[in-house]
Motif scaffolding. Structure first.
Motif, PDB file in Angstrom:
ATOM      1  N   SER A 215       0.823  -1.215   0.000  1.00  0.00           N
ATOM      2  CA  SER A 215       0.000   0.000   0.000  1.00  0.00           C
ATOM      3  C   SER A 215       0.852   1.259   0.000  1.00  0.00           C
ATOM      4  O   SER A 215       0.360   2.351  -0.290  1.00  0.00           O
ATOM      5  CB  SER A 215      -0.933   0.000   1.211  1.00  0.00           C
ATOM      6  N   MET A 216       2.139   1.129   0.335  1.00  0.00           N
ATOM      7  CA  MET A 216       3.043   2.282   0.359  1.00  0.00           C
ATOM      8  C   MET A 216       3.687   2.554  -0.991  1.00  0.00           C
ATOM      9  O   MET A 216       4.357   3.572  -1.157  1.00  0.00           O
ATOM     10  CB  MET A 216       4.140   2.058   1.406  1.00  0.00           C
ATOM     11  N   LEU A 217       3.511   1.658  -1.947  1.00  0.00           N
ATOM     12  CA  LEU A 217       4.150   1.828  -3.251  1.00  0.00           C
ATOM     13  C   LEU A 217       3.468   2.930  -4.049  1.00  0.00           C
ATOM     14  O   LEU A 217       2.242   3.007  -4.111  1.00  0.00           O
ATOM     15  CB  LEU A 217       4.102   0.521  -4.038  1.00  0.00           C
ATOM     16  N   GLU A 218       4.271   3.774  -4.682  1.00  0.00           N
ATOM     17  CA  GLU A 218       3.750   4.842  -5.529  1.00  0.00           C
ATOM     18  C   GLU A 218       4.315   4.687  -6.933  1.00  0.00           C
ATOM     19  O   GLU A 218       5.520   4.499  -7.114  1.00  0.00           O
ATOM     20  CB  GLU A 218       4.135   6.214  -4.962  1.00  0.00           C
ATOM     21  N   GLU A 219       3.438   4.787  -7.927  1.00  0.00           N
ATOM     22  CA  GLU A 219       3.877   4.608  -9.307  1.00  0.00           C
ATOM     23  C   GLU A 219       4.816   5.738  -9.734  1.00  0.00           C
ATOM     24  O   GLU A 219       4.571   6.908  -9.446  1.00  0.00           O
ATOM     25  CB  GLU A 219       2.674   4.555 -10.247  1.00  0.00           C
ATOM     26  N   VAL A 220       5.885   5.347 -10.404  1.00  0.00           N
ATOM     27  CA  VAL A 220       6.864   6.323 -10.894  1.00  0.00           C
ATOM     28  C   VAL A 220       6.696   6.550 -12.384  1.00  0.00           C
ATOM     29  O   VAL A 220       6.700   7.677 -12.872  1.00  0.00           O
ATOM     30  CB  VAL A 220       8.304   5.860 -10.589  1.00  0.00           C
ATOM     31  N   GLY A 221       6.553   5.477 -13.150  1.00  0.00           N
ATOM     32  CA  GLY A 221       6.423   5.624 -14.593  1.00  0.00           C
ATOM     33  C   GLY A 221       6.529   4.302 -15.306  1.00  0.00           C
ATOM     34  O   GLY A 221       6.358   3.237 -14.715  1.00  0.00           O
ATOM     35  N   GLY A 222       6.818   4.370 -16.604  1.00  0.00           N
ATOM     36  CA  GLY A 222       6.947   3.177 -17.423  1.00  0.00           C
ATOM     37  C   GLY A 222       8.391   2.896 -17.771  1.00  0.00           C
ATOM     38  O   GLY A 222       9.193   3.811 -17.923  1.00  0.00           O
ATOM     39  N   LEU A 223       8.708   1.617 -17.900  1.00  0.00           N
ATOM     40  CA  LEU A 223      10.063   1.201 -18.247  1.00  0.00           C
ATOM     41  C   LEU A 223      10.041   0.751 -19.706  1.00  0.00           C
ATOM     42  O   LEU A 223       9.722  -0.396 -20.018  1.00  0.00           O
ATOM     43  CB  LEU A 223      10.515   0.069 -17.327  1.00  0.00           C
ATOM     44  N   ASN A 224      10.350   1.660 -20.590  1.00  0.00           N
ATOM     45  CA  ASN A 224      10.281   1.361 -22.018  1.00  0.00           C
ATOM     46  C   ASN A 224      11.210   0.221 -22.390  1.00  0.00           C
ATOM     47  O   ASN A 224      12.325   0.113 -21.889  1.00  0.00           O
ATOM     48  CB  ASN A 224      10.648   2.603 -22.838  1.00  0.00           C
TER      49      ASN A 224
END
Length: 257
Positions: A215-224
């Motif tokens: 529940s503490m994880l926050e999305e950073v982005g995509g790994l192309n």
């Protein structure tokens, strides 16, 4: 050592002499790679053997290590490494993980082999919290007591399928993970900055995002260039990656208050 044309030719001939025979042996031992139930010790694997596992692969790296070595006496750098690296390795072992190698300024470890994906994902996040506590509340205060500059670390982890193989020759060999999962963990480690802890989409998908550490994880982005999933569950491209907060010090204070 000087190297003449004849020396070079002899050296090449010696290395190439049994290459075909070596390739046939490797091909034979990689025929029908079995699924592993427990992480094998190096001494339990024949050279070139492999087993397939579902693993959480974790890289831990000391930040700005080149600058640290340039700014501090060699004895202080050696002291720091001998304080931090063995305790990090011990933590991996205490959590039931397997240690692959010390990269000089970091470690590579595996979690899983005997557990389901959900357990592996949660174990990786627990390891993140504990390595933060170890660093902030144990290692760095110790370094400061000895007038040695404290350190910061970054980490990256990925969950997925990996082949574990014993690669090398009889006198020089080690256990190695070969997979896209390992590549993703390495790529995320390159992206992680000071005190940043990244995980791949696999760990996010399999962790408890309701009541657990997930529940503490926050999305950073995509790994192309990478994707996560399966042909049956549906691929996600590009694979997403997430950050686990640097909360070790707060957890330690809460637990000891």
């Amino acid at each position: 050592m000087s190297l003449t044309g004849d020396d070079l030719e002899d050296l090449v001939d010696e290395v190439f002499e049994d290459l075909d025979e070596h390739a046939e042996l490797v091909d034979e031992r990689l025929e029908g790679i079995p699924e592993g139930e427990t992480m094998p010790g190096l001494e339990d694997m024949r050279l070139h053997d492999a087993k397939e596992f579902r693993l959480g692969i974790v890289f831990i790296d000391i930040n700005d290590f080149t600058e640290y070595t340039s700014d501090n006496p060699e004895k202080d750098v050696l002291f720091m490494l001998n304080v931090f690296i063995p305790k990090a390795m011990e933590l991996v072992r205490e959590m039931g993980g397997a240690f692959e190698k010390n990269t000089g300024d970091g470690i590579l470890a595996y979690f899983g082999a005997e557990d389901d994906d959900e357990t592996v994902a949660e174990d990786v996040l627990i390891f993140y919290a504990l390595i933060q506590i170890l660093l902030h509340c144990g290692v760095n205060p110790t370094l400061e007591r000895y007038d040695v500059e404290p350190i910061s670390i970054s980490a990256a982890a990925a969950l997925g399928t990996a082949y574990i193989s014993r690669i090398g020759i009889h006198s020089l060999n080690r256990r190695t993970a070969v997979s896209t999962t390992a590549n993703v963990a390495s790529k995320l480690e390159d992206l992680a900055g000071t005190n940043q802890y990244y995980v791949n989409q696999g760990i996010y998908e399999k962790s408890d995002t309701e009541d657990g550490l997930g529940s503490m994880l926050e999305e950073v982005g995509g790994l192309n260039g990478y994707r996560w999933g399966s042909d049956f569950s549906g691929w996600t491209s590009p694979s997403r990656y997430y950050e686990f907060p640097n909360i070790g010090l707060d957890l330690y204070k809460e637990a000891t208050s």
